[in-house]
Design an enzyme around this catalytic site. Structure first.
Site, PDB file in Angstrom:
ATOM      1  N   ASP A 187      48.864 -52.986  19.580  1.00  0.00           N
ATOM      2  CA  ASP A 187      48.067 -53.385  18.585  1.00  0.00           C
ATOM      3  C   ASP A 187      46.945 -54.935  18.881  1.00  0.00           C
ATOM      4  O   ASP A 187      45.903 -54.872  18.472  1.00  0.00           O
ATOM      5  CB  ASP A 187      48.886 -53.773  17.129  1.00  0.00           C
ATOM      6  CG  ASP A 187      50.086 -54.718  17.402  1.00  0.00           C
ATOM      7  OD1 ASP A 187      50.052 -55.531  18.263  1.00  0.00           O
ATOM      8  OD2 ASP A 187      50.939 -54.838  16.482  1.00  0.00           O
ATOM      9  N   THR A 188      47.629 -55.976  19.468  1.00  0.00           N
ATOM     10  CA  THR A 188      46.660 -56.936  19.878  1.00  0.00           C
ATOM     11  C   THR A 188      45.555 -56.527  20.668  1.00  0.00           C
ATOM     12  O   THR A 188      44.612 -57.372  20.799  1.00  0.00           O
ATOM     13  CB  THR A 188      47.350 -58.160  20.362  1.00  0.00           C
ATOM     14  OG1 THR A 188      47.960 -57.653  21.688  1.00  0.00           O
ATOM     15  CG2 THR A 188      48.617 -58.581  19.675  1.00  0.00           C
TER      16      THR A 188
ATOM     17  N   GLU B  10      54.262 -58.251  26.768  1.00  0.00           N
ATOM     18  CA  GLU B  10      54.297 -59.272  25.937  1.00  0.00           C
ATOM     19  C   GLU B  10      54.933 -60.743  26.647  1.00  0.00           C
ATOM     20  O   GLU B  10      56.040 -60.263  27.099  1.00  0.00           O
ATOM     21  CB  GLU B  10      54.737 -59.215  24.724  1.00  0.00           C
ATOM     22  CG  GLU B  10      54.073 -58.163  23.773  1.00  0.00           C
ATOM     23  CD  GLU B  10      54.558 -57.796  22.469  1.00  0.00           C
ATOM     24  OE1 GLU B  10      55.508 -58.568  21.975  1.00  0.00           O
ATOM     25  OE2 GLU B  10      54.640 -56.680  22.040  1.00  0.00           O
TER      26      GLU B  10
ATOM     27  N   SER C 158      59.560 -52.306  14.679  1.00  0.00           N
ATOM     28  CA  SER C 158      58.338 -52.867  15.329  1.00  0.00           C
ATOM     29  C   SER C 158      57.486 -53.491  14.434  1.00  0.00           C
ATOM     30  O   SER C 158      57.834 -53.632  13.233  1.00  0.00           O
ATOM     31  CB  SER C 158      57.533 -51.623  16.098  1.00  0.00           C
ATOM     32  OG  SER C 158      56.739 -50.857  15.136  1.00  0.00           O
TER      33      SER C 158
ATOM     34  N   GLU D   7      58.705 -58.550  25.561  1.00  0.00           N
ATOM     35  CA  GLU D   7      59.003 -56.987  25.513  1.00  0.00           C
ATOM     36  C   GLU D   7      57.774 -56.269  25.955  1.00  0.00           C
ATOM     37  O   GLU D   7      56.656 -56.850  26.183  1.00  0.00           O
ATOM     38  CB  GLU D   7      59.357 -56.546  24.043  1.00  0.00           C
ATOM     39  CG  GLU D   7      58.300 -57.029  23.001  1.00  0.00           C
ATOM     40  CD  GLU D   7      58.235 -56.213  21.615  1.00  0.00           C
ATOM     41  OE1 GLU D   7      59.162 -55.478  21.383  1.00  0.00           O
ATOM     42  OE2 GLU D   7      57.273 -56.320  21.067  1.00  0.00           O
TER      43      GLU D   7
ATOM     44  N   GLY E 282      57.567 -56.341  13.379  1.00  0.00           N
ATOM     45  CA  GLY E 282      58.148 -57.504  12.942  1.00  0.00           C
ATOM     46  C   GLY E 282      59.272 -56.978  11.774  1.00  0.00           C
ATOM     47  O   GLY E 282      59.522 -57.737  11.165  1.00  0.00           O
TER      48      GLY E 282
ATOM     49  N   ARG F 209      48.905 -52.886   7.690  1.00  0.00           N
ATOM     50  CA  ARG F 209      47.639 -53.036   8.217  1.00  0.00           C
ATOM     51  C   ARG F 209      46.751 -52.068   8.159  1.00  0.00           C
ATOM     52  O   ARG F 209      46.738 -50.606   8.271  1.00  0.00           O
ATOM     53  CB  ARG F 209      47.938 -53.074   9.809  1.00  0.00           C
ATOM     54  CG  ARG F 209      46.708 -53.848  10.334  1.00  0.00           C
ATOM     55  CD  ARG F 209      46.951 -53.735  12.034  1.00  0.00           C
ATOM     56  NE  ARG F 209      48.045 -54.350  12.281  1.00  0.00           N
ATOM     57  CZ  ARG F 209      48.932 -53.962  13.265  1.00  0.00           C
ATOM     58  NH1 ARG F 209      48.673 -52.579  13.957  1.00  0.00           N
ATOM     59  NH2 ARG F 209      50.066 -54.488  13.754  1.00  0.00           N
TER      60      ARG F 209
HETATM   61  N1  LIG Z   1      62.638 -65.401  20.515  1.00  0.00           N
HETATM   62  C1  LIG Z   1      61.325 -65.706  19.896  1.00  0.00           C
HETATM   63  N2  LIG Z   1      61.045 -66.895  20.001  1.00  0.00           N
HETATM   64  C2  LIG Z   1      59.862 -67.190  19.304  1.00  0.00           C
HETATM   65  N3  LIG Z   1      59.216 -66.419  18.714  1.00  0.00           N
HETATM   66  C3  LIG Z   1      59.746 -65.053  18.757  1.00  0.00           C
HETATM   67  C4  LIG Z   1      60.630 -64.504  19.451  1.00  0.00           C
HETATM   68  N4  LIG Z   1      60.860 -63.385  19.427  1.00  0.00           N
HETATM   69  C5  LIG Z   1      59.640 -63.053  18.624  1.00  0.00           C
HETATM   70  N5  LIG Z   1      58.787 -63.822  18.190  1.00  0.00           N
HETATM   71  C6  LIG Z   1      57.565 -63.890  17.533  1.00  0.00           C
HETATM   72  O1  LIG Z   1      57.578 -62.637  16.724  1.00  0.00           O
HETATM   73  C7  LIG Z   1      56.515 -61.714  17.308  1.00  0.00           C
HETATM   74  C8  LIG Z   1      57.087 -60.439  17.208  1.00  0.00           C
HETATM   75  O2  LIG Z   1      58.219 -60.216  17.909  1.00  0.00           O
HETATM   76  P1  LIG Z   1      58.413 -58.752  18.872  1.00  0.00           P
HETATM   77  O3  LIG Z   1      57.224 -58.636  19.583  1.00  0.00           O
HETATM   78  O4  LIG Z   1      59.496 -58.914  19.514  1.00  0.00           O
HETATM   79  O5  LIG Z   1      58.580 -57.922  17.551  1.00  0.00           O
HETATM   80  P2  LIG Z   1      58.057 -56.252  17.505  1.00  0.00           P
HETATM   81  O6  LIG Z   1      58.571 -56.150  16.164  1.00  0.00           O
HETATM   82  O7  LIG Z   1      58.316 -55.771  18.561  1.00  0.00           O
HETATM   83  O8  LIG Z   1      56.491 -56.723  17.283  1.00  0.00           O
HETATM   84  P3  LIG Z   1      55.460 -55.334  17.848  1.00  0.00           P
HETATM   85  O9  LIG Z   1      55.800 -54.364  17.493  1.00  0.00           O
HETATM   86  O10 LIG Z   1      54.349 -55.715  16.958  1.00  0.00           O
HETATM   87  O11 LIG Z   1      55.111 -55.835  19.118  1.00  0.00           O
HETATM   88  C9  LIG Z   1      56.483 -62.175  18.657  1.00  0.00           C
HETATM   89  O12 LIG Z   1      55.107 -61.897  19.035  1.00  0.00           O
HETATM   90  C10 LIG Z   1      56.660 -63.804  18.458  1.00  0.00           C
HETATM   91  O13 LIG Z   1      55.281 -64.447  17.942  1.00  0.00           O
HETATM   92  N1  LIG Z   2      53.305 -52.915  16.559  1.00  0.00           N
HETATM   93  C1  LIG Z   2      52.996 -51.641  16.865  1.00  0.00           C
HETATM   94  C2  LIG Z   2      51.810 -51.025  16.095  1.00  0.00           C
HETATM   95  O1  LIG Z   2      51.076 -51.790  15.655  1.00  0.00           O
HETATM   96  N2  LIG Z   2      51.517 -49.825  15.958  1.00  0.00           N
HETATM   97  C3  LIG Z   2      50.660 -49.068  15.212  1.00  0.00           C
HETATM   98  O2  LIG Z   2      51.000 -48.867  13.718  1.00  0.00           O
HETATM   99  C4  LIG Z   2      51.128 -47.537  13.266  1.00  0.00           C
HETATM  100  C5  LIG Z   2      52.027 -47.452  12.146  1.00  0.00           C
HETATM  101  O3  LIG Z   2      51.468 -48.292  11.186  1.00  0.00           O
HETATM  102  P1  LIG Z   2      52.284 -48.112   9.510  1.00  0.00           P
HETATM  103  O4  LIG Z   2      53.356 -48.828   9.709  1.00  0.00           O
HETATM  104  O5  LIG Z   2      51.165 -48.783   8.880  1.00  0.00           O
HETATM  105  O6  LIG Z   2      52.372 -46.622   9.379  1.00  0.00           O
HETATM  106  C6  LIG Z   2      51.615 -46.918  14.545  1.00  0.00           C
HETATM  107  O7  LIG Z   2      51.339 -45.471  14.283  1.00  0.00           O
HETATM  108  C7  LIG Z   2      50.591 -47.480  15.563  1.00  0.00           C
HETATM  109  O8  LIG Z   2      49.181 -46.980  15.669  1.00  0.00           O
HETATM  110 MG   LIG Z   3      55.900 -57.447  20.341  1.00  0.00          MG
END
Ligand SMILES: Nc1ncnc2c1ncn2[C@@H]1O[C@H](COP(=O)(O)OP(=O)(O)OP(=O)(O)O)[C@@H](O)[C@H]1O
Ligand SMILES: NCC(=O)N[C@@H]1O[C@H](COP(=O)([O-])[O-])[C@@H](O)[C@H]1O
Ligand SMILES: [Mg+2]
Length: 386
Positions: free
Chosen positions: A278-279, A259, A152, A271, A154, A355
């Protein structure tokens, strides 16, 4: 002591920290769990348990010890098979063990959304070695985005623009994946106009949506978000219909962060998180009931208003630059001078891009709120003592 309910919170980061505040305002007793001590939510909770959420035995032990009314996942990487067993045995898992199971891995939720529910998604294919990655990229075309199926914020994610970059992206994904499966999703890169999070509340009387949140991501992680973000009626209708389909299928009560990518009038499901997003931290200043309040209410079976509004507002993240286990903060007064608010998560350690806090601002419009939040975030200085 008497409480309205007992909550076992699985994951204790910044989102959990705000959820603890919301739940405790409603009289809950909260046991915060995470793999490290002094995690942000633990600092405010009634009790804590330190163990890996992927350790099924410890997870069961914690549930049996505290006998919670609600088990509330806060992260993806949890031994969800144990959640399913606990649900069978009569525990309530939020929003449902099925939701936690299907969203823990990108492949499960993607297959459900694309194949079973027929939602519009980017082209994708899975791979478990470099050969399969190459074949998958043939299918999606380039550029493509490669992500571990379990990760998660990224982590392990990269965008590949030429065939030569596939190997590096595969290695990077393997080095940064969580859990025990060496598997990635290869997705067609979507050249979207903008992306949104649609906070969707499924509660005992129905499903309701917050105004859409716009956000900007770097390295697959969110940098700033704002609410409301303008969308055509057609686009918002499509997003709401898809969000409703998926949360109704996952079941249970709670708030979901759904999302989407938007290109013209085309809305592409990406997804979702079956929990606060977070957003959605922007709702700490944009909405009367924040995403954390809404999650707590939905979970506890309390009423949700019939309409959810947002005043123009924005959030901007405060990121660490390096590793440290001795942290201090400066510049909060300057950051707050123009009316912005600051939340410091008080994580015990930092690493590059972790973060550490968020700046929040409201204004007459979201452009102005974004500027205020960004300026405020820049004014907070993290001091590294080691
Ligand atoms: N197929 C795609 N095309 C373009 N941009 C993408 C694509 N997949 C992901 N991204 C970009 O990367 C970001 C993070 O992707 P995603 O939400 O799948 O990852 P994540 O690790 O689950 O993030 P989070 O846990 O923060 O939601 C997306 O919000 C988007 O900006
Ligand atoms: N996109 C998912 C997200 O933002 N999750 C948030 O980040 C924490 C983990 O942070 P860390 O990696 O700094 O421990 C999680 O516990 C949740 O609060
Ligand atoms: Mg995401």
């Amino acid at each position: 002591m008497s409480h309205t309910s007992t909550i076992l919170l699985l994951g204790s980061g910044e989102l959990g920290r705000e959820f603890v505040i919301s739940a405790k305002r409603l009289g809950a007793y909260v046991v915060a769990c995470d793999s490290y001590d002094d995690a942000p939510a633990m600092q405010l909770a009634d009790a804590r348990e330190v163990f890996s959420m992927l350790d099924g035995e410890r997870l069961r032990e914690a549930a049996e010890k505290h006998r919670p009314d609600y088990i509330v996942p806060e992260i993806e990487a949890i031994r969800t098979s144990v959640l399913a067993e606990l649900e069978e045995e009569g525990f309530t898992v939020v929003p449902s063990a099925r939701a936690a199971q299907l969203t823990m891995n990108r492949d499960a939720i993607r297959d459900l959304a694309a194949n079973e529910l027929g939602l519009v998604t980017s082209k994708y294919r899975y791979a478990k070695n470099l050969e399969e990655v190459k074949a998958a990229a043939q299918h999606t075309g380039l550029p493509c985005v490669i992500k571990p199926v379990m990760s998660s914020s990224g982590k392990g994610q990269s965008t590949v623009r030429s065939e030569a970059g596939l190997e590096e992206a595969w290695d990077y994904a393997c080095a940064n994946m969580r859990g025990d499966r060496q598997r990635v999703i290869v997705e067609q890169f979507v050249d979207f106009d903008y992306e949104i999070t649609l906070l969707t509340v499924r509660h005992k009387d129905g499903v309701i949506f917050c105004p859409p949140i716009g956000h900007r991501q770097e390295r697959g992680d969110y940098q700033e978000s704002w609410q409301p973000t303008p969308m055509s009626d057609t686009a918002i209708d499509k997003a709401q219909e898809m969000a409703r389909k998926v949360v109704d299928d996952l079941g249970g009560y709670g708030l979901f962060g759904v999302e989407f990518f938007v290109r013209g009038e085309e809305v592409i499901f990406s997804e979702l998180s079956p929990r606060p997003h977070d957003t959605g931290m922007v709702t700490l200043v944009s909405q009367n009931l924040t995403e954390f309040d809404l999650h707590a209410r939905a979970v506890m079976g309390l009423p949700i208003p019939g309409e959810l509004r947002a005043r123009p507002a924005a959030s901007a993240v405060i990121l660490a630059e390096r590793d440290s286990a001795s942290l201090a903060y400066e510049g909060l007064a300057e950051a707050m001078a123009d009316g912005a608010d600051i939340r410091i998560f008080a994580k015990p350690t930092s690493r590059p891009y972790r973060r550490m806090g968020v700046a929040l601002a409201t204004a007459g419009d979201t452009d102005e709120a974004r500027r205020k939040a960004r300026d405020a975030a820049h004014r907070v200085r993290i001091l590294y003592g080691d």
